[in-house]
Design a protein around this motif. Structure first.
Motif, PDB file in Angstrom:
ATOM      1  N   LEU A 121      47.301  39.852  45.638  1.00 27.81           N
ATOM      2  CA  LEU A 121      45.866  40.140  45.605  1.00 27.81           C
ATOM      3  C   LEU A 121      45.305  40.360  47.007  1.00 27.81           C
ATOM      4  CD1 LEU A 121      44.699  37.648  42.842  1.00 27.81           C
ATOM      5  CD2 LEU A 121      44.587  40.143  42.722  1.00 27.81           C
TER       6      LEU A 121
ATOM      7  N   SER B 259      39.417  42.549  42.631  1.00 29.93           N
ATOM      8  CA  SER B 259      40.746  42.787  42.066  1.00 29.93           C
ATOM      9  C   SER B 259      40.828  42.115  40.710  1.00 29.93           C
ATOM     10  CB  SER B 259      41.836  42.205  42.975  1.00 29.93           C
ATOM     11  OG  SER B 259      41.784  42.759  44.261  1.00 29.93           O
TER      12      SER B 259
ATOM     13  N   GLU C 104      38.538  40.313  36.318  1.00 28.70           N
ATOM     14  CA  GLU C 104      38.186  41.007  37.557  1.00 28.70           C
ATOM     15  C   GLU C 104      37.215  40.115  38.330  1.00 28.70           C
ATOM     16  OE1 GLU C 104      38.071  44.576  40.067  1.00 28.70           O
ATOM     17  OE2 GLU C 104      39.255  44.241  38.263  1.00 28.70           O
TER      18      GLU C 104
ATOM     19  N   ASN D 272      37.362  39.645  45.636  1.00 27.39           N
ATOM     20  CA  ASN D 272      38.512  39.119  46.377  1.00 27.39           C
ATOM     21  C   ASN D 272      38.180  37.814  47.092  1.00 27.39           C
ATOM     22  OD1 ASN D 272      39.882  41.278  45.423  1.00 27.39           O
ATOM     23  ND2 ASN D 272      40.198  42.263  47.403  1.00 27.39           N
TER      24      ASN D 272
END
Length: 186
Positions: A51, A100, A106, A109
């Protein structure tokens, strides 16, 4: 941006001191033995490093719960390497930008980075308790983790991501408050 390296360094120190006969022992993370939890930490290190934009290569997807059976002979070196890469991956400011998807969700980040920190802090505490090792982290690391779990865990987008919060004193040490929020008895 949060520095994940102190929590990752502490995790690698813990891993190095775990004896093979301790792998079958229980942990405060009730569904996992020590070995199972180490496999989960390895899986988390892979996922969260990805990620952050760091590809550790493919990790075999067993399609099952983490298990000590996945560790193999060289697990200490291999898992420690993955945990170190995780800490380094989140050193890049770009890792904290954007959003991400992971685990069917979702998220920004920045949230993924904080979840990665929480994984290392809480599961580090779990492994330390399970194997009789001391556990401590810098105040700054604990503050960042506490701020995250206090806000995120009660409203986590995935139910049962953590256990039901345990009552603790408001003036308890930060680490005790962190693990209590995530369902552990300090």
């Amino acid at each position: 941006m949060i520095d994940l390296k102190p929590a990752c360094r502490r995790m690698t120190d813990l891993l190095a001191a775990i004896a093979d006969d301790q792998l079958v022992g229980p942990t405060p993370c009730a569904e996992y033995t020590v070995g199972d939890l180490i496999d989960h930490v390895d899986e988390a290190a892979h996922g969260f490093a990805a990620l952050a934009g760091n590809d550790l290569g493919e990790r075999a997807d067993t399609g099952s719960q983490p298990t000590a059976a996945n560790l193999g002979d060289d697990w200490r070196r291999r898992v420690a390497k993955h945990v170190r890469v995780l800490g380094e991956a989140w050193d890049d400011p770009a890792a904290w930008r954007g959003s991400s998807g992971g685990a069917g969700v979702e998220l920004p980040n920045e949230v993924w980075g904080k979840i990665a920190l929480t994984e290392m802090v809480v599961h580090g505490w779990d492994l330390a308790k399970a194997t009789g090792q001391p556990f401590g982290l810098p105040e700054e690391t604990l503050r960042a983790c506490h701020e995250h779990v206090a806000e995120f865990v009660p409203n986590a987008p995935i139910e049962s991501l953590w256990g039901r919060a345990v009552e603790t004193r408001a003036d308890a040490p930060l680490l005790d408050r962190i693990v209590a929020i995530t369902g552990r008895t300090p």
